[in-house]
Design a protein around this motif. Structure first.
Motif, PDB file in Angstrom:
ATOM      1  N   LYS A  41       0.829  -1.199   0.000  1.00 28.81           N
ATOM      2  CA  LYS A  41       0.000   0.000   0.000  1.00 28.81           C
ATOM      3  C   LYS A  41       0.871   1.259   0.000  1.00 28.81           C
ATOM      4  O   LYS A  41       1.972   1.267   0.534  1.00 28.81           O
TER       5      LYS A  41
ATOM      6  N   THR B  44      -7.568   8.040  -1.157  1.00 26.00           N
ATOM      7  CA  THR B  44      -8.612   7.380  -1.954  1.00 26.00           C
ATOM      8  C   THR B  44      -8.332   5.880  -2.049  1.00 26.00           C
ATOM      9  O   THR B  44      -7.455   5.356  -1.353  1.00 26.00           O
ATOM     10  N   THR B  45      -9.046   5.208  -2.956  1.00 27.73           N
ATOM     11  CA  THR B  45      -8.864   3.750  -3.099  1.00 27.73           C
ATOM     12  C   THR B  45      -7.558   3.399  -3.814  1.00 27.73           C
ATOM     13  O   THR B  45      -7.039   2.304  -3.669  1.00 27.73           O
TER      14      THR B  45
ATOM     15  N   LYS C 239      -3.746   3.451  -4.203  1.00 22.52           N
ATOM     16  CA  LYS C 239      -2.639   3.656  -3.260  1.00 22.52           C
ATOM     17  C   LYS C 239      -1.271   3.683  -3.931  1.00 22.52           C
ATOM     18  O   LYS C 239      -0.251   3.528  -3.295  1.00 22.52           O
TER      19      LYS C 239
END
Length: 432
Positions: free
Chosen positions: A216, A270-271, A273
């Protein structure tokens, strides 16, 4: 429906003539491709070479994928026309040293799909070796020169034009075929080899992004080649979905870097990464890849971590892409056809003498057409210090890159025109 009817009318009638008409309906580009294919695939060279001309082919500058395809096409079209074709090894240096040999039909067999330069190529310019080059032009009876290469080929062409004042032997027609990964040759929107380099960069960027699939919040800073020309960085950024692409043609400041870091910080919330930042190798002498990496690492501390990659010479690609193979083949065929006509035009008093500006050209793709442009006319369009053209078409695509990365900017890539008011009165109407 009109188009369908025309096609039906043509296909009803049989015969060679109607077949040609059906081909014409496919368009001019298809016709050209078909003619070149027929010449290279099925025809064999004439046995007799009586009254033939001698043309030399050489590669100059850094290797680029598709150079070999251009050499193959040039050699074979020359042989089909009944000419004697010579190949020069190691560019202008080889021409000065006499590293020249005659090429037959099978000499260039299987060259289309091979990357790099089989003839060998060097960045050496001809100015220092005019005497030796002139001597070898006379010795081998060279009457035309096809130069395949990048910015050095273009600069070498300009030097050959200057050398004509001192050496009559240099008064032969020559044509430059742009072949460089940087796509920085004036007079051409595309260069042979740039598409292969772009494919390689995109594939690498995709793999690098994929490496962070399980990790991530990571930002990758990737350095591309191209000298001062930002074509590769811009186009690869557009294709790979980069968050920013730093280039020399569009100066940037520390505030721009700060804005990009802040944008990536927001993105990490946000989604998505992952972040991707491209940097052209010579975009700024102070904001180096290491500097940008350190800045992103410090500013992103606790939010995302950074990694850097310098792609290096792998960008020159292995085998050329289908586009580069076809483009190089068409360029080589067109160059040789032009050369044959120009040699006949320049034949005076039993020898070749070409000293007009249009006898030394760059064969470039301008929008939809392949044009021969005199190298002397392109001088004013060139930034010689940075080795780039003064105007570049792809800069208009830069705003799209920011919009796709979700920056708040206005998009205006249109060409402006003035509105013309109609002043003529019609009967019974007021002026509009």
């Amino acid at each position: 429906m009109e188009c369908v009817q025309v096609t039906k009318d043509v296909t009803k009638a049989m015969g060679e003539k109607k077949f040609d008409e059906a081909l014409k309906l496919r368009g001019r580009s298809f016709m050209n491709n078909w003619e070149v294919y027929k010449l290279l695939a099925h025809v064999r060279p004439p046995v007799s070479k009586s009254g033939s001309h001698t043309v030399a082919v050489m590669n100059v500058g850094a290797p680029a994928a598709g150079m070999n395809a251009a050499v193959r096409s040039t050699v074979r079209i020359g042989l089909i026309q009944g000419n004697r074709v010579l190949v020069v090894h190691d560019g202008f240096e080889g021409l000065a040293k006499g590293q020249i040999e005659e090429a037959g039909w099978s000499y260039v067999g299987g060259w289309t799909g091979q990357g790099g330069s089989k003839l060998g190529t060097k960045r050496t310019l001809p100015k220092k070796s005019f005497e030796q080059i002139s001597a070898n032009i006379t010795k081998f009876n060279i009457q035309g020169l096809v130069i395949i290469g990048g910015f050095e080929a273009y600069t070498g062409g300009l030097e050959l034009m200057e050398g004509r004042k001192q050496f009559d032997e240099l008064c032969i027609p020559f044509v430059v075929i742009p072949a460089t990964v940087s796509n920085n040759v004036p007079g051409s929107d595309f260069s042979v080899g740039a598409d292969t380099a772009l494919n390689t960069i995109c594939t690498t960027c995709d793999r690098i992004k994929q490496s962070a699939a399980g990790t991530k919040r990571r930002v990758f800073i990737i350095e591309t080649m191209g000298g001062y020309c930002g074509y590769l960085a811009t186009m690869a950024g557009l294709a790979a979905g980069a968050d920013a692409a730093y280039i020399f043609e569009e100066p940037f400041t520390i505030r721009d870097l700060q804005a990009n870091v802040e944008h990536l910080v927001q993105k990490m919330k946000t989604t998505v990464k992952r972040g991707l930042v491209l940097r052209n190798e010579k975009c700024n002498e102070n904001y180096t890849t290491d500097f940008i990496f350190n800045l992103y690492s410090e500013e992103g501390k606790g939010i995302f971590d950074s990694r850097k990659n310098v792609l290096g010479h792998m960008q020159q690609g292995g085998s050329p892409t289908p586009f580069d193979r076809n483009f190089a083949t068409k360029m080589g065929a067109k160059a040789m056809n032009w050369m044959s006509g120009k040699i006949k035009e320049s034949y005076r008093n039993g020898r070749i003498f070409a000293n007009t500006p249009d006898s030394g050209c760059v064969l470039g793709m301008r929008k939809r057409a392949l044009l021969f442009q005199p190298v002397t006319e392109l001088q004013d369009q060139t930034d010689f210090e940075h080795r780039i053209p003064k105007e570049q078409w792809w800069l208009k695509l830069r705003p799209i890159l920011k919009i796709l990365a979700k920056y708040e900017i206005d998009l205006d890539t249109s060409d402006h025109a003035h509105l013309e008011h109609i002043t003529r009165k019609r009967s019974g109407e007021a002026a509009v």
